[in-house]
Structure formats: C-alpha cells, structure tokens
Design an enzyme around this catalytic site. Structure first.
Site, PDB file in Angstrom:
ATOM      1  N   HIS A 245      -8.075  16.274   1.915  1.00 15.20           N
ATOM      2  CA  HIS A 245      -7.429  15.213   2.697  1.00 15.20           C
ATOM      3  C   HIS A 245      -7.795  15.284   4.175  1.00 15.20           C
ATOM      4  O   HIS A 245      -7.064  14.752   5.009  1.00 15.20           O
ATOM      5  CB  HIS A 245      -5.901  15.311   2.533  1.00 15.20           C
TER       6      HIS A 245
ATOM      7  N   CYS B  40     -19.515   5.102  21.852  1.00 10.96           N
ATOM      8  CA  CYS B  40     -19.527   3.633  21.676  1.00 10.96           C
ATOM      9  C   CYS B  40     -18.278   2.960  22.223  1.00 10.96           C
ATOM     10  O   CYS B  40     -18.146   1.745  22.145  1.00 10.96           O
ATOM     11  CB  CYS B  40     -19.685   3.289  20.181  1.00 10.96           C
TER      12      CYS B  40
HETATM   13  C1  BV8 Z   1      -6.893   7.178  -3.195  1.00  8.29           C
HETATM   14  C2  BV8 Z   1      -3.468  13.440   4.757  1.00  8.29           C
HETATM   15  C3  BV8 Z   1      -8.244   5.412  -3.952  1.00  8.29           C
HETATM   16  C4  BV8 Z   1      -2.743  12.682   5.805  1.00  8.29           C
HETATM   17  C5  BV8 Z   1      -2.501  12.847   2.589  1.00  8.29           C
HETATM   18  C6  BV8 Z   1      -3.474   7.335  -9.046  1.00  8.29           C
HETATM   19  C7  BV8 Z   1      -4.831   7.615  -8.835  1.00  8.29           C
HETATM   20  C8  BV8 Z   1      -5.388   7.511  -7.563  1.00  8.29           C
HETATM   21  C9  BV8 Z   1      -4.586   7.145  -6.467  1.00  8.29           C
HETATM   22  C10 BV8 Z   1      -3.253   6.856  -6.667  1.00  8.29           C
HETATM   23  C11 BV8 Z   1      -2.703   6.952  -7.947  1.00  8.29           C
HETATM   24  N1  BV8 Z   1      -1.387   6.612  -7.835  1.00  8.29           N
HETATM   25  C12 BV8 Z   1      -1.102   6.332  -6.545  1.00  8.29           C
HETATM   26  C13 BV8 Z   1      -2.215   6.442  -5.836  1.00  8.29           C
HETATM   27  C14 BV8 Z   1      -2.300   6.216  -4.398  1.00  8.29           C
HETATM   28  C15 BV8 Z   1      -2.021   7.474  -3.590  1.00  8.29           C
HETATM   29  C16 BV8 Z   1      -0.982   8.378  -4.175  1.00  8.29           C
HETATM   30  O1  BV8 Z   1      -1.289   9.335  -4.865  1.00  8.29           O
HETATM   31  N2  BV8 Z   1       0.269   8.075  -3.874  1.00  8.29           N
HETATM   32  C17 BV8 Z   1       1.369   8.906  -4.317  1.00  8.29           C
HETATM   33  C18 BV8 Z   1       2.424   8.972  -3.210  1.00  8.29           C
HETATM   34  C19 BV8 Z   1       1.905   8.303  -5.593  1.00  8.29           C
HETATM   35  N3  BV8 Z   1      -3.261   8.209  -3.422  1.00  8.29           N
HETATM   36  C20 BV8 Z   1      -4.071   7.840  -2.427  1.00  8.29           C
HETATM   37  O2  BV8 Z   1      -3.869   6.871  -1.708  1.00  8.29           O
HETATM   38  C21 BV8 Z   1      -5.319   8.660  -2.216  1.00  8.29           C
HETATM   39  N4  BV8 Z   1      -6.443   7.782  -2.125  1.00  8.29           N
HETATM   40  O3  BV8 Z   1      -6.538   7.407  -4.295  1.00  8.29           O
HETATM   41  O4  BV8 Z   1      -7.818   6.219  -2.874  1.00  8.29           O
HETATM   42  C22 BV8 Z   1      -9.428   4.694  -3.449  1.00  8.29           C
HETATM   43  C23 BV8 Z   1     -10.655   4.927  -4.079  1.00  8.29           C
HETATM   44  C24 BV8 Z   1     -11.755   4.220  -3.658  1.00  8.29           C
HETATM   45  C25 BV8 Z   1     -11.655   3.318  -2.579  1.00  8.29           C
HETATM   46  C26 BV8 Z   1     -10.443   3.121  -1.938  1.00  8.29           C
HETATM   47  C27 BV8 Z   1      -9.316   3.813  -2.367  1.00  8.29           C
HETATM   48  C28 BV8 Z   1      -5.265   9.402  -0.880  1.00  8.29           C
HETATM   49  C29 BV8 Z   1      -4.260  10.490  -0.926  1.00  8.29           C
HETATM   50  C30 BV8 Z   1      -4.336  11.337   0.359  1.00  8.29           C
HETATM   51  C31 BV8 Z   1      -3.268  10.883   1.325  1.00  8.29           C
HETATM   52  N5  BV8 Z   1      -3.251  11.784   2.484  1.00  8.29           N
HETATM   53  N6  BV8 Z   1      -2.565  13.663   3.634  1.00  8.29           N
HETATM   54  C32 BV8 Z   1      -1.672  13.511   6.462  1.00  8.29           C
HETATM   55  O5  BV8 Z   1      -1.535  14.724   6.190  1.00  8.29           O
HETATM   56  O6  BV8 Z   1      -0.953  12.911   7.278  1.00  8.29           O
HETATM   57  S1  BV8 Z   1      -1.459  13.224   1.330  1.00  8.29           S
HETATM   58  C33 BV8 Z   1      -0.179  14.219   1.823  1.00  8.29           C
HETATM   59  O7  BV8 Z   1       0.527  14.513   0.635  1.00  8.29           O
HETATM   60  C34 BV8 Z   1      -0.552  15.572   2.399  1.00  8.29           C
HETATM   61  O8  BV8 Z   1      -1.944  15.833   2.404  1.00  8.29           O
HETATM   62  C35 BV8 Z   1       0.067  16.524   1.418  1.00  8.29           C
HETATM   63  O9  BV8 Z   1      -0.636  17.688   1.313  1.00  8.29           O
HETATM   64  C36 BV8 Z   1      -0.043  15.711   0.203  1.00  8.29           C
HETATM   65  C37 BV8 Z   1       0.700  16.172  -0.984  1.00  8.29           C
HETATM   66  O10 BV8 Z   1       1.918  16.590  -0.562  1.00  8.29           O
HETATM   67  P1  BV8 Z   1       2.206  18.161  -0.738  1.00  8.29           P
HETATM   68  O11 BV8 Z   1       1.088  18.926  -0.151  1.00  8.29           O
HETATM   69  O12 BV8 Z   1       2.516  18.396  -2.165  1.00  8.29           O
HETATM   70  O13 BV8 Z   1       3.425  18.328   0.202  1.00  8.29           O
HETATM   71  P2  BV8 Z   1       4.923  17.933  -0.158  1.00  8.29           P
HETATM   72  O14 BV8 Z   1       5.691  17.954   1.120  1.00  8.29           O
HETATM   73  O15 BV8 Z   1       4.945  16.701  -0.996  1.00  8.29           O
HETATM   74  O16 BV8 Z   1       5.424  19.120  -1.102  1.00  8.29           O
HETATM   75  C38 BV8 Z   1       5.477  20.442  -0.594  1.00  8.29           C
HETATM   76  C39 BV8 Z   1       5.715  21.321  -1.800  1.00  8.29           C
HETATM   77  O17 BV8 Z   1       5.745  22.661  -1.334  1.00  8.29           O
HETATM   78  C40 BV8 Z   1       7.041  21.067  -2.485  1.00  8.29           C
HETATM   79  O18 BV8 Z   1       6.836  21.031  -3.895  1.00  8.29           O
HETATM   80  C41 BV8 Z   1       7.891  22.288  -2.107  1.00  8.29           C
HETATM   81  O19 BV8 Z   1       8.769  22.672  -3.166  1.00  8.29           O
HETATM   82  C42 BV8 Z   1       6.830  23.326  -1.930  1.00  8.29           C
HETATM   83  N7  BV8 Z   1       7.186  24.409  -1.019  1.00  8.29           N
HETATM   84  C43 BV8 Z   1       8.029  24.377   0.042  1.00  8.29           C
HETATM   85  N8  BV8 Z   1       8.059  25.607   0.624  1.00  8.29           N
HETATM   86  C44 BV8 Z   1       7.198  26.399  -0.063  1.00  8.29           C
HETATM   87  C45 BV8 Z   1       6.632  25.643  -1.112  1.00  8.29           C
HETATM   88  N9  BV8 Z   1       5.741  26.155  -1.981  1.00  8.29           N
HETATM   89  C46 BV8 Z   1       5.389  27.446  -1.817  1.00  8.29           C
HETATM   90  N10 BV8 Z   1       5.886  28.245  -0.832  1.00  8.29           N
HETATM   91  C47 BV8 Z   1       6.781  27.746   0.052  1.00  8.29           C
HETATM   92  N11 BV8 Z   1       7.283  28.545   1.019  1.00  8.29           N
HETATM   93 ZN    ZN Z   2     -17.950   5.578  18.392  1.00  4.31          ZN
END
Ligand code: BV8
Ligand code: ZN
Length: 265
Positions: free
Chosen positions: A124, A163
């Site tokens: 990402h 640019c």
């Molecule tokens: C795309 C960067 C297509 C920005 C991020 C099916 C197939 C394909 C796509 C989709 C699909 N269904 C839906 C989609 C669209 C979407 C998606 O998945 N949506 C979700 C919400 C349903 N996906 C996309 O849009 C992706 N792109 O598919 O494009 C395409 C293809 C061709 C042409 C055009 C388009 C892009 C996804 C990337 C988005 N960017 N991040 C930023 O950081 O600001 S995602 C974001 O969520 C972060 O990167 C993060 O890492 C990621 C996942 O979240 P987690 O890392 O899991 O973090 P979270 O807070 O959710 O959970 C933390 C976990 O840690 C918890 O479980 C907790 O219990 C645990 N925890 C807490 N403490 C601890 C711990 N674990 C261990 N130790 C601890 N101490």
């Molecule tokens: Zn530029």
C-alpha cells in the site's frame, strides 16, 4: 483444522522450524506497539470526524488537498518518531533462520526496514515516498517543509520542483490499484510458501486480504497473530490471540531458543 487460540503448540513450533519458505503479511497492528495508531483506531484532532476510508481516497484529496496532505504529513512525522519493537526483531530472526523468507506489508511506515529486514514489499505504498501527482517524480522528502508543531492541521501540498504539479502522498488509496509488481510477487509467494504468517491485520482490505486464502488453498500452514478475532480466523490453522510484540518473540524462542542464533545454513 482446529485452531489453537492462545497456544504456541509443539505442532506449530515444528511447522515453523521445518518451514522451507515463510511468507509474512503485516498490517497496522504490527506497528501498534511502536505507538502508531492502527488504521481503524479512532482518529484524533482535526480528522476525528472522518473515517480513514473517507480520507484515504483520491476523491478526498481532490476535494480538500490540504486536509488530506495534512493528515499524511502528520502520520509521516509520527512514523519518523517511532521505533521497531520486539515483534519486528522477531520477524528479522525468522528471516535469518528459515531457508527462504518474504515479507509483504500493508503498512506505510518503515518499521520493518528500521528493524533490519532486508527486503520489505509495501503493498500500500509508503508515507516516506510522496510523489508528483502530475509527472510522477518522487519528491525529496528532506526538502519538504516540517509539519507545524501545533495540532496537526491543513497543509497545502507542496509543488513538484520539476513540473510544478501538486505532490501527493506515496500511498495506495482506496479505489487505486496496488503496485502490479508487488501484488504479483505477493500472490506468487503466497502460492509457493509452506507457512504463511498474518500479523496485525483485520483482513478486511483486498486484494491483500486474499493472500492468506491463496496460501491456504496451495497447502500452506496459515498462522495468524492478532489479539482480536478477524475474518481470517476461519481460514487460519493457528490463531494466536495476542499482541505481535509479545507472541512473535515467544514463537521464535519456542522454535530456536532465545537470542540471535547462527544465520540459516
Ligand atoms: C483496489 C494506504 C482495484 C493508505 C490502504 C475486492 C477485491 C478488490 C478490491 C476490493 C474488493 N472489495 C472492496 C474492494 C475495494 C477496497 C477494499 O478492500 N475495501 C475494503 C474496506 C472492503 N480495496 C481497494 O480499494 C484496493 N484497491 O482493489 O483497486 C483496482 C484495480 C485496477 C484499477 C483500479 C482499481 C486498495 C486498498 C489499499 C487502500 N490503502 N492504506 C493509508 O494508509 O492511508 S488500506 C489500509 O487498510 C491500511 O493500509 C491498512 O494497513 C489496511 C488494512 O487495515 P489493517 O492493516 O488490517 O489495519 P486495521 O486498523 O484495519 O486493523 C488492525 C488490526 O491489528 C486489527 O485486527 C487489530 O485487532 C490488530 N491489532 C491491534 N493491536 C495489535 C494487533 N495485532 C497484533 N498486535 C497488536 N499489538
Ligand atoms: Zn511533477
């Protein structure tokens, strides 16, 4: 397969010790014990009323570039101030001990690199790689103005020196494709490994969240480290319920004893 919550069993330890190719996928939970709020933790300050999914989109950046750039700059400054924890170092030890290791992270900080992991694939993107939204040139982060020390707020995105286009954060937003090479490498690694380790991810964001399923269907042993249940619980062979900074070192010690050992043969 039964899942062992809370238990680092002999079976798991043997699978890790005998693994030929370990692939790790990390999420925001991997950075939590270093002091980086997880992606879905409650937002603070100016952004408290937005959900990350709302802000991490091209539409949000187009609508209010200063709000979104300010959020990322605040996160980038925070990422510069944090350090890896014992869990990051444990993954470095796994990489030294097994014949083949690859790590793919959804995180946009550089904690795995800081811990000494040689090859980290960012699925990402990275907070440390802003680029020009017009010509795509990488921006010189060192030349970026320091974020204001007051409560993080709106900051107009700087302009590209080549640019004049508007800089954008070097991350993959929702609705944007992942770097093709990185995704291809991750899919291939998941299909070839014999142990897949998912750490600190809610397993909600695709296509990254599909990787453990690819590994499982290819016959790999899937191990999850997360204090909370996730959608992956049903797929994983082992669900270790607890924080990465505690369970990863415990897993490494159970497999290879305490302290750094000889690098892999
Ligand atoms: C795309 C960067 C297509 C920005 C991020 C099916 C197939 C394909 C796509 C989709 C699909 N269904 C839906 C989609 C669209 C979407 C998606 O998945 N949506 C979700 C919400 C349903 N996906 C996309 O849009 C992706 N792109 O598919 O494009 C395409 C293809 C061709 C042409 C055009 C388009 C892009 C996804 C990337 C988005 N960017 N991040 C930023 O950081 O600001 S995602 C974001 O969520 C972060 O990167 C993060 O890492 C990621 C996942 O979240 P987690 O890392 O899991 O973090 P979270 O807070 O959710 O959970 C933390 C976990 O840690 C918890 O479980 C907790 O219990 C645990 N925890 C807490 N403490 C601890 C711990 N674990 C261990 N130790 C601890 N101490
Ligand atoms: Zn530029």
């Amino acid at each position: 397969m039964p899942s062992d919550r809370d238990l680092i069993s002999d079976v798991l330890v043997r699978r890790l010790r005998e693994a030929r190719y370990v692939v790790a996928l990390t999420g925001a939970g991997m950075s939590a014990e270093s002091g980086v709020p997880t992606f879905r933790d409650a937002q603070e300050g100016l952004w408290a009323r937005y959900s990350p999914e709302q802000l991490a989109t091209p539409e949000a950046f187009a609508a209010d570039p200063a709000l979104v750039w300010g959020w990322y700059d605040w996160r980038r400054q925070l990422a510069l101030s944090v350090r890896p924890h014992a869990g990051h170092r444990a993954l470095v030890e796994v990489a030294r001990r097994v014949p083949r290791f690859a790590l793919f992270t959804q995180n946009v900080d550089d904690l795995h690199e800081q811990a000494g992991l040689a090859a980290v694939v960012h699925l990402h993107g990275s907070l440390h790689a802003p680029r020009c939204g017009t010509c795509g040139r990488a921006a010189d982060v060192a030349a970026l103005p320091p974020a204001p020390s007051r409560e993080p707020g709106r900051i107009e995105p700087p302009r590209c020196l080549a640019c004049g286009g508007r800089l954008r954060p070097g991350v993959v937003w929702f609705g944007e494709p992942l770097p093709a090479e990185a995704l291809q490498a991750a899919m291939q690694a998941a299909g070839e490994c014999d142990l897949f380790l998912s750490v600190g991810t809610s397993s909600l964001v695709y296509p990254a969240a599909g990787l453990p399923g690819v590994a499982s269907r290819a016959g790999a042993c899937v191990v999850q480290v997360n204090p909370a249940p996730t959608a992956l619980d049903a797929v994983a062979d082992f669900n270790l319920a607890g924080p990465a900074g505690v369970l990863l070192p415990r897993l490494v010690e159970a497999a290879w004893g305490a302290g750094p050992g000889p690098p892999r043969a």
